[in-house]
Design a protein around this motif. Structure first.
Motif, PDB file in Angstrom:
ATOM      1  N   LYS A   1      -5.786 -44.455 -74.194  1.00 44.52           N
ATOM      2  CA  LYS A   1      -7.236 -44.319 -73.953  1.00 44.52           C
ATOM      3  C   LYS A   1      -7.671 -42.857 -74.124  1.00 44.52           C
ATOM      4  CE  LYS A   1      -6.799 -43.998 -68.896  1.00 44.52           C
ATOM      5  NZ  LYS A   1      -7.122 -42.578 -68.791  1.00 44.52           N
ATOM      6  N   ASP A   2      -6.777 -41.921 -73.798  1.00 44.75           N
ATOM      7  CA  ASP A   2      -7.080 -40.500 -73.998  1.00 44.75           C
ATOM      8  C   ASP A   2      -7.022 -40.136 -75.483  1.00 44.75           C
ATOM      9  OD1 ASP A   2      -7.387 -40.062 -71.246  1.00 44.75           O
ATOM     10  OD2 ASP A   2      -5.222 -39.827 -70.992  1.00 44.75           O
TER      11      ASP A   2
ATOM     12  N   GLU B   1     -10.392 -41.194 -76.827  1.00 43.76           N
ATOM     13  CA  GLU B   1     -11.406 -40.233 -76.388  1.00 43.76           C
ATOM     14  C   GLU B   1     -11.321 -38.942 -77.199  1.00 43.76           C
ATOM     15  OE1 GLU B   1     -12.029 -37.593 -72.409  1.00 43.76           O
ATOM     16  OE2 GLU B   1     -11.727 -39.746 -72.087  1.00 43.76           O
TER      17      GLU B   1
ATOM     18  N   ASP C   1     -14.061 -37.164 -79.918  1.00 44.89           N
ATOM     19  CA  ASP C   1     -14.611 -35.865 -79.516  1.00 44.89           C
ATOM     20  C   ASP C   1     -14.922 -35.084 -80.798  1.00 44.89           C
ATOM     21  OD1 ASP C   1     -15.126 -33.310 -78.651  1.00 44.89           O
ATOM     22  OD2 ASP C   1     -13.377 -33.162 -77.345  1.00 44.89           O
TER      23      ASP C   1
END
Length: 451
Positions: free
Chosen positions: A310-311, A314, A318
């Motif tokens: 999930k990171d 993200e 970005d």
């Protein structure tokens, strides 16, 4: 004595060399084939020698092309011991679990999106099938002599390349066989210089960079220029990297640049769970490398370390410029594909290749200037700048390979050149025979020789 060249002959992947005598059979390395489809398909085929008859496996190091077929070997009947160094044992565990997990995920994705020709697509092995391998490991200290029978013994000696990597001296029925494994560079940023053999009747020498000399440039300066140029374009820098040792080398170099303010103050991301686990191995295996604990800890603080997917998502979305180091090094799988799916078609971005790219891999295709790249059944135009920093390779070049032979007291009977493509092996053969007057042979995969 029969030598079976089961893999790593005519190619840099799938390393497997079997030594068969009347009393014992030993497999040196048990690697996965990568790259070209016709090579990858070999992973599904049974070994042309009964695994039940193999007594021991000797592992030079924990890269996938040297250890990645172990679960299949065990599944097909191997019951013996697997000898390796302590770091190699831990790295091999990480590599095999990661390989199985990626295979399971890719098979599931292929079945769901129906882009595979196989129905259903199946992993070569699962995470569950990896587990039986681990109980077979037997850790050996560097330079410790291990007797396998009254007439057979072996020892490991330091090869640099990656943490725990070693060459092998095998004393067998009155003959000395030396297997180089993969040899690093003498001036590696993190690892100590390579140890050289002093005695051998027969040598099995890698030839990955047999036809190349690494450029006499400074990788630190190259990285500085690339990072600044990409940042000034408002782009992202993606560095596909081998999770073991190359990730840590690039981290170290970027950390050095950050300390003296040579590169912008932006996010520097390590997105490879296995690469992060290897950082822990560096802390636990101080005698194998140059960094002290304080340096390891300070280096890690300069980066955002990502484990959860999930990171990853993200980070991908970005929009701010950043540097991302993600596995795999030859872009054969792993999280780097998720980044490239979003970034490869945008001209402001940069992709930097920092290790050997085997024939048929996505990394090799990018290196050779292919205008498109295929990922998960979809084709993407390559608009990003693609660069290579060859001096960051974990492999020694032609000069390093020849220098590795420099401390032999007597000439060996023959050198077998393995772990290289045809052009590299052929040029290295010519150089060794010309400079050292030692006879060389380039075996073919499947060839069986008697010595």
């Amino acid at each position: 004595m029969k030598i079976h060249f089961l893999g790593g002959a005519g190619t840099v992947t799938g390393s497997k060399t079997l030594i068969e005598t009347a009393s014992i059979s030993i497999l040196v390395d048990c690697g996965l084939f990568q790259g070209l489809k016709e090579l990858r398909e070999l992973n599904r085929l049974p070994l042309p020698y009964d695994p039940k008859k193999i007594d021991y496996v000797l592992l030079t190091h924990g890269h996938l092309d040297h250890c990645g077929w172990l679960p299949k070997l065990v599944k097909d009947g191997f019951k013996g011991k697997i000898f390796c160094t302590s770091p190699t044992k831990e790295i091999t565990k990480l590599i095999l679990l990661d390989s199985a997990k990626i295979q399971e995920e890719e098979a599931e994705k292929a079945n769901k999106e129906q882009y595979s020709k196989h129905n259903p697509a199946l992993p070569l092995y699962t995470v569950e099938e990896v587990q039986p391998v681990f109980s077979m490991f037997k850790v050996v200290e560097k330079e410790e002599i291990i007797s396998l029978s009254e007439t057979v013994s072996f020892s490991f000696f330091y090869a640099s390349h990656i943490l725990g990597a070693c060459s092998i001296t095998l004393e067998i029925e009155g003959k000395t066989l030396v297997f180089s494994g993969d040899i690093g560079q003498d001036d590696d940023v993190l690892l100590y210089p390579v140890q050289k053999p002093h005695k051998a009747d027969y040598i099995f020498l890698e030839s990955t960079y047999g036809n190349r000399v690494h450029p006499n440039t400074n990788p630190l300066f190259d990285l500085e220029i690339i990072i600044n140029n990409t940042y000034n374009r408002g782009g992202n820098l993606i560095i596909p990297s081998f999770a073991v040792e190359r990730v840590q080398v690039i981290m170290y170099l970027i950390w050095q640049l950050k300390k003296v303010n040579k590169i912008p103050n932006m996010r520097y991301v390590i997105d490879t769970p296995m690469g992060i686990d290897v950082l822990e191995l560096f802390l636990n295996n101080r005698k194998w490398h140059k960094l002290n604990d304080e340096e390891c800890i300070a280096m890690c603080k300069a980066f955002t370390l990502i484990s959860e997917y999930k990171d990853t998502i993200e980070t991908i979305y970005d929009s701010r410029p950043k540097v991302v180091i993600a596995a795999s090094g030859m872009i054969t799988g792993g999280r780097v594909l998720s980044y490239l799916e979003r970034y490869i078609d945008k001209p402001e971005n940069t992709v930097v290749l920092v290790g050997y790219q085997a024939e048929g891999t996505r990394g090799r295709k990018l290196l050779e200037g292919e205008p498109t790249i295929k990922m998960y059944g979809k084709v993407y135009p390559v608009k990003a700048t693609v660069l290579s920093i060859e001096g960051l390779s974990a492999h020694g070049d032609q000069n390093d390979l020849i220098h590795w032979l420099s401390e032999l007291k007597d000439k060996p009977n023959k050198i077998f050149l393995v772990h290289g493509e045809a052009a590299g092996a052929e040029e290295l053969k010519n150089k060794i025979e010309e400079r050292l007057q030692i006879s060389c042979e380039i075996p073919k995969r499947g060839e069986v020789l008697e010595i």
